[in-house]
Design an enzyme around this catalytic site. Structure first.
Site, PDB file in Angstrom:
ATOM      1  N   SER A 231     -26.163   6.552 -16.774  1.00  0.00           N
ATOM      2  CA  SER A 231     -25.655   5.813 -15.642  1.00  0.00           C
ATOM      3  C   SER A 231     -26.752   5.251 -14.789  1.00  0.00           C
ATOM      4  O   SER A 231     -27.745   5.900 -14.289  1.00  0.00           O
ATOM      5  CB  SER A 231     -24.955   6.790 -14.785  1.00  0.00           C
ATOM      6  OG  SER A 231     -24.658   6.175 -13.642  1.00  0.00           O
TER       7      SER A 231
ATOM      8  N   GLU B  80       0.859  -1.249  -0.106  1.00  0.00           N
ATOM      9  CA  GLU B  80      -0.163  -0.062   0.031  1.00  0.00           C
ATOM     10  C   GLU B  80       0.869   1.135  -0.061  1.00  0.00           C
ATOM     11  O   GLU B  80       1.828   1.297   0.804  1.00  0.00           O
ATOM     12  CB  GLU B  80      -0.835  -0.057   1.171  1.00  0.00           C
ATOM     13  CG  GLU B  80      -2.215   0.467   1.132  1.00  0.00           C
ATOM     14  CD  GLU B  80      -3.084  -0.309   0.003  1.00  0.00           C
ATOM     15  OE1 GLU B  80      -3.209  -0.042  -1.208  1.00  0.00           O
ATOM     16  OE2 GLU B  80      -3.823  -1.329   0.378  1.00  0.00           O
TER      17      GLU B  80
ATOM     18  N   ASP C 206      -4.254   0.508  -9.514  1.00  0.00           N
ATOM     19  CA  ASP C 206      -5.605   0.081  -9.561  1.00  0.00           C
ATOM     20  C   ASP C 206      -5.926  -0.265 -11.115  1.00  0.00           C
ATOM     21  O   ASP C 206      -6.781  -1.056 -11.436  1.00  0.00           O
ATOM     22  CB  ASP C 206      -6.596   1.346  -9.070  1.00  0.00           C
ATOM     23  CG  ASP C 206      -6.247   1.761  -7.804  1.00  0.00           C
ATOM     24  OD1 ASP C 206      -5.565   1.225  -7.327  1.00  0.00           O
ATOM     25  OD2 ASP C 206      -6.525   3.160  -7.650  1.00  0.00           O
TER      26      ASP C 206
ATOM     27  N   GLY D  11     -16.278   5.076  -3.839  1.00  0.00           N
ATOM     28  CA  GLY D  11     -15.740   5.558  -2.722  1.00  0.00           C
ATOM     29  C   GLY D  11     -15.522   4.615  -1.507  1.00  0.00           C
ATOM     30  O   GLY D  11     -15.088   5.109  -0.283  1.00  0.00           O
ATOM     31  N   ALA D  12     -15.515   3.352  -1.725  1.00  0.00           N
ATOM     32  CA  ALA D  12     -15.004   2.547  -0.832  1.00  0.00           C
ATOM     33  C   ALA D  12     -13.724   1.955  -0.851  1.00  0.00           C
ATOM     34  O   ALA D  12     -13.294   1.203   0.010  1.00  0.00           O
ATOM     35  CB  ALA D  12     -16.018   1.195  -0.935  1.00  0.00           C
ATOM     36  N   GLY D  13     -13.034   2.543  -1.834  1.00  0.00           N
ATOM     37  CA  GLY D  13     -11.543   2.105  -1.834  1.00  0.00           C
ATOM     38  C   GLY D  13     -11.377   0.693  -2.867  1.00  0.00           C
ATOM     39  O   GLY D  13     -10.566   0.257  -2.721  1.00  0.00           O
TER      40      GLY D  13
ATOM     41  N   SER E  41     -13.670   1.857  -8.044  1.00  0.00           N
ATOM     42  CA  SER E  41     -14.622   2.114  -9.006  1.00  0.00           C
ATOM     43  C   SER E  41     -14.287   3.032 -10.221  1.00  0.00           C
ATOM     44  O   SER E  41     -14.572   2.778 -11.295  1.00  0.00           O
ATOM     45  CB  SER E  41     -15.965   2.376  -8.509  1.00  0.00           C
ATOM     46  OG  SER E  41     -15.716   3.528  -7.809  1.00  0.00           O
TER      47      SER E  41
ATOM     48  N   ASP F  42       3.182   1.969  -4.899  1.00  0.00           N
ATOM     49  CA  ASP F  42       3.121   2.114  -6.341  1.00  0.00           C
ATOM     50  C   ASP F  42       3.715   3.097  -7.039  1.00  0.00           C
ATOM     51  O   ASP F  42       4.297   3.136  -7.948  1.00  0.00           O
ATOM     52  CB  ASP F  42       1.683   1.735  -7.174  1.00  0.00           C
ATOM     53  CG  ASP F  42       0.553   2.808  -6.570  1.00  0.00           C
ATOM     54  OD1 ASP F  42       0.771   3.808  -5.743  1.00  0.00           O
ATOM     55  OD2 ASP F  42      -0.438   2.618  -7.196  1.00  0.00           O
TER      56      ASP F  42
ATOM     57  N   GLU G 174      -6.603   9.855 -14.868  1.00  0.00           N
ATOM     58  CA  GLU G 174      -6.584  10.503 -13.547  1.00  0.00           C
ATOM     59  C   GLU G 174      -5.529  11.495 -13.468  1.00  0.00           C
ATOM     60  O   GLU G 174      -5.905  12.770 -12.769  1.00  0.00           O
ATOM     61  CB  GLU G 174      -6.090   9.380 -12.545  1.00  0.00           C
ATOM     62  CG  GLU G 174      -6.902   8.296 -12.342  1.00  0.00           C
ATOM     63  CD  GLU G 174      -8.079   8.491 -11.321  1.00  0.00           C
ATOM     64  OE1 GLU G 174      -8.172   9.900 -10.840  1.00  0.00           O
ATOM     65  OE2 GLU G 174      -8.951   7.773 -11.302  1.00  0.00           O
TER      66      GLU G 174
HETATM   67  C1  GLA Z   1      -5.077   4.722  -4.442  1.00  0.00           C
HETATM   68  C2  GLA Z   1      -4.403   5.031  -5.638  1.00  0.00           C
HETATM   69  C3  GLA Z   1      -3.497   3.827  -5.905  1.00  0.00           C
HETATM   70  C4  GLA Z   1      -2.640   3.656  -4.821  1.00  0.00           C
HETATM   71  C5  GLA Z   1      -3.276   3.250  -3.553  1.00  0.00           C
HETATM   72  C6  GLA Z   1      -2.490   3.118  -2.296  1.00  0.00           C
HETATM   73  O1  GLA Z   1      -5.880   3.438  -4.812  1.00  0.00           O
HETATM   74  O2  GLA Z   1      -5.320   4.939  -6.778  1.00  0.00           O
HETATM   75  O3  GLA Z   1      -2.662   4.254  -7.039  1.00  0.00           O
HETATM   76  O4  GLA Z   1      -1.476   4.319  -4.673  1.00  0.00           O
HETATM   77  O5  GLA Z   1      -4.220   4.435  -3.370  1.00  0.00           O
HETATM   78  O6  GLA Z   1      -1.511   1.939  -2.389  1.00  0.00           O
END
Ligand code: GLA
Length: 387
Positions: free
Chosen positions: A74, A40, A178, A128-130, A133, A43, A166
């Site tokens: 949507s 985490e 991601d 928004g949950a990580g 999406s 990257d 992004e």
């Molecule tokens: C987000 C970013 C990723 C990565 C994570 C943390 O998801 O989009 O590129 O940096 O945070 O690991």
């Protein structure tokens, strides 16, 4: 169970298309969300990550149209919008359509001529949950645009296209994890990604264990500014250490430079260097069935993200602690950018039901929030079906 849910979402998107646009779609593109098992905030430091694409995805059904316009519905936002290549950055257009518009902007910038189209987009990745999406929307729209244009690109190029959306259209300085996971995932495997060389190594998930995702129901706040700040701190630490990126620093170098770095940069660098090591330990342990070692690496990762990198929050800490205390749980940690969103656990199959029944209510009792827990399967990366 999850196959049923996924096929229901897919059918629903096709059905909405037929109703809204009065006819059959020509294409259906799909891109999954991801869960990161470990690695985490490494990257963007040229380091290592180990995500898996999950069996939750965004689908887009589409058909070309002759007038160059894009008509996009949507399902999840219960909204629709229209744009053309000339109005991609019109601020009046709805916020949810920024990601699809960004994908069209990127394709145009590559000289890929996407015709106008009618499309319906919908999915089952919580927003928004990580669970990425937004990366899934970028990847699915690039896949769709390529198919409509009769062009093709490698999965890696598609992923990097999403990253550029992004950086340059949305303004979020994310890393590559991601989009790489969404485009390049392999069913029943996690993906070890070297974020410098972009080499990907699928690692089979051992039988007998499940990945459980635990959504804290706490939505991330301040995440963009804190994320950008972490990235800057890492760059500054690398500069002070005299290395191209924190990927190149050793534990010894970081310890020796403790005073020069100062407390905050020292702890940021210690997290990144330790996390890269833990990710490689975890990958080796997964390959050899060393699940206790893998679980230990997950617990250490969480502690480091909480104490050194400071991207956890009370809800994520409670969730990870509850999960780690359950029988049959090898290890649990926060996953994704942090400040809310999801935690992830590796749990013995036979213990999953009891795990879910214990963790959900205990979390709710401590926080007053209603969490969502799901057992997920590692899924294949993005693709397009033609009808
Ligand atoms: C987000 C970013 C990723 C990565 C994570 C943390 O998801 O989009 O590129 O940096 O945070 O690991």
């Amino acid at each position: 169970m999850s196959d049923d849910r996924t096929s229901t979402v897919r059918e629903h998107v096709l059905e909405v298309f037929r109703t809204r646009f009065d006819g059959a779609p020509a294409l259906l593109a799909r891109a999954p969300g991801r869960v990161n098992l470990i690695g985490e905030h490494t990257d963007y430091n040229d380091g290592f990550v180990l995500p898996a694409a999950i069996d939750r995805a965004i689908y887009v059904a589409a058909r070309p149209r002759a007038d160059g316009q894009v008509h996009l519905v949507s399902v999840d936002f219960e909204d629709q919008t229209r744009f053309t290549l000339d109005t991609l950055d019109d601020p009046e257009l709805p916020a949810w359509s920024r990601y699809p518009r960004g994908a069209m902007w990127w394709l145009a910038a590559q000289g890929i001529a996407v015709p106008g189209f009618d499309a319906v987009m919908g999915g089952d990745i919580p927003v928004g949950a990580g669970l990425s999406s937004s990366a899934a929307v970028e990847v699915v729209m690039i896949e769709l645009g390529l198919a409509l244009a009769g062009a093709s690109l490698s999965k890696q190029a598609i992923a990097l296209g999403g990253v550029e959306v992004e950086h340059r259209f949305i303004g979020m300085p994310c890393g590559v994890m991601d989009q790489m996971a969404s485009a390049m995932g392999v069913a029943q495997h996690a993906l070890l990604i070297d974020c410098r060389s972009l080499e990907t190594t699928p690692i089979p998930l051992p039988g007998g264990i499940s990945i459980v995702i635990m959504d804290t129901a706490k939505r991330r706040g301040l995440v963009d500014s804190e994320y950008a700040l972490r990235r800057e701190q890492c760059e500054e630490a690398a500069r002070l250490l005299g290395v191209p990126a924190l990927r190149d620093a050793t534990r010894e170098q970081v310890e020796a430079a403790r005073e020069r770095l100062g407390d905050v940069l020292y702890r940021r660098a210690r997290h990144v260097v330790g996390e890269n090591l833990r990710t490689n330990v975890f990958a080796m342990a997964l390959r050899s069935g060393g699940l206790k070692t893998a679980g230990q690496a997950m617990r250490e990762s969480h502690a480091s993200l909480r104490d050194d990198y400071e991207v956890s929050c009370r809800e994520l800490d409670i969730m990870a602690d509850l999960a780690n205390a359950q029988p049959g749980c090898y290890g649990a940690r926060m996953t994704g950018g942090g400040f809310g969103g999801c935690a992830v656990a590796l749990v013995e199959n036979g213990a999953v039901d009891a795990f879910v029944q214990a963790v959900g209510p205990a979390y709710q009792a401590q926080t007053g929030l209603t969490p969502q827990l799901y057992v997920c399967q590692a899924a294949a990366g993005s693709g397009v079906e033609r009808f």
